[in-house]
Design an enzyme around this catalytic site. Structure first.
Site, mmCIF file in Angstrom:
data_model
loop_
_atom_site.group_PDB
_atom_site.id
_atom_site.type_symbol
_atom_site.label_atom_id
_atom_site.label_comp_id
_atom_site.label_asym_id
_atom_site.label_seq_id
_atom_site.Cartn_x
_atom_site.Cartn_y
_atom_site.Cartn_z
ATOM 1 N N ARG A 39 0.831 -1.205 0.000
ATOM 2 C CA ARG A 39 0.000 0.000 0.000
ATOM 3 C C ARG A 39 0.860 1.248 0.000
ATOM 4 O O ARG A 39 0.504 2.276 -0.599
ATOM 5 C CB ARG A 39 -0.917 -0.026 1.229
ATOM 6 N N ASP A 59 -3.240 -1.577 -2.683
ATOM 7 C CA ASP A 59 -4.078 -1.726 -1.496
ATOM 8 C C ASP A 59 -4.897 -2.982 -1.731
ATOM 9 O O ASP A 59 -5.813 -2.999 -2.569
ATOM 10 C CB ASP A 59 -4.988 -0.511 -1.337
ATOM 11 N N TYR A 150 -8.602 -11.605 14.225
ATOM 12 C CA TYR A 150 -7.454 -12.237 13.562
ATOM 13 C C TYR A 150 -7.712 -13.728 13.358
ATOM 14 O O TYR A 150 -7.469 -14.267 12.269
ATOM 15 C CB TYR A 150 -6.202 -12.011 14.409
#
Length: 251
Positions: A39, A59, A150
């Protein structure tokens, strides 16, 4: 003497991070043509410079950004032999602490990014075949009390990988897809996670104690497995989850 991935065009996402840069160096050392993406274009350029490769901004959460990156690879090289979906973020929060913004950021980068990467790469790779490596985590196999988003994202990567592998096999594309599951790796991302705790040194030692081999992994511990999966040595390996965790999941 030819390298193990000699002249293969390989795109690496999140190339500016510790793992990504390690992958780029390892691939370049074995003859790959590395396309380093991030990014932050400056980070991608730094990784590309180490690998004598090409840098592109990407991105991974943006469909249009993926389309542009694949178009750039097509224009410059005409093919894509390998993809390493490595870009990721981690937020240490329990289910009660995790905000919707935390959730959407984590799923967006870690899972949406892998989905988009696979989808766009297959369009170019299916003409010649290739290998996709999705970087998951041991947290995609076992739970953590403070890794709600996560865990969900990395668990999703594990099963998405299997779906992609089966689709490509059934379609006869010659594209393999596998996931890699490291334990925590000594990178700036993990350093930032540790720094955000109340007692960073205690947090680091707690991580070390979880690893039977007695240390946190380095990028150089993970890169050889990714290299293997991108090479023709793994030509009969697809839909697999490859664990490289110092024994964390053995107990």
């Amino acid at each position: 003497m030819a390298g193990r991935v000699q002249d293969k065009v390989v795109l690496v996402t999140g190339a500016g991070g510790g793992l990504g840069r390690g992958f780029c160096r390892s691939l370049a050392a074995e003859g790959a043509i590395v396309v380093a993406t991030d990014r932050d274009l400056r980070l991608a350029e730094a990784a590309a410079a180490e690998a004598n490769g090409t840098a592109l901004p990407l991105d991974v959460t943006e469909d249009g950004a993926w389309a542009a990156a694949i178009a750039a690879v097509t224009e410059r090289f005409g093919r894509l032999d390998g993809l390493v979906n490595n870009a990721g973020v981690a937020i240490l929060k329990s289910i009660e602490e995790t905000t919707l913004a935390d959730w959407r950021l984590t799923i967006g980068v870690n899972l949406d990014g892998v989905f988009l990467g696979c989808k766009h790469a297959i369009g170019l790779m299916k003409a010649t075949g290739g290998s996709i490596v999705n970087v998951s985590s041991v947290s995609g196999l076992i739970g953590g009390h403070n890794l709600a988003a996560y865990n969900a994202s990395k668990g999703g990567v594990r099963l998405l990988t299997k779906s992609v592998a089966l689709h490509c096999a059934r379609a006869g594309y010659g594209i393999r897809c596998n996931s890699v599951h490291p334990s925590f790796v000594d990178t700036p991302m993990v350093d930032a996670m540790i720094a955000g705790t109340d007692d960073p040194e205690r947090a680091r030692q707690r991580l070390v104690r979880q690893v039977p081999l007695g240390r946190i992994a380095t990028p150089e511990d993970i890169a050889p497995l990714v290299l293997y999966l991108l090479s023709d040595e793994s030509r009969f390996v697809t839909g697999s989850e490859m664990v490289v965790d110092g024994g964390v999941t053995a107990g």
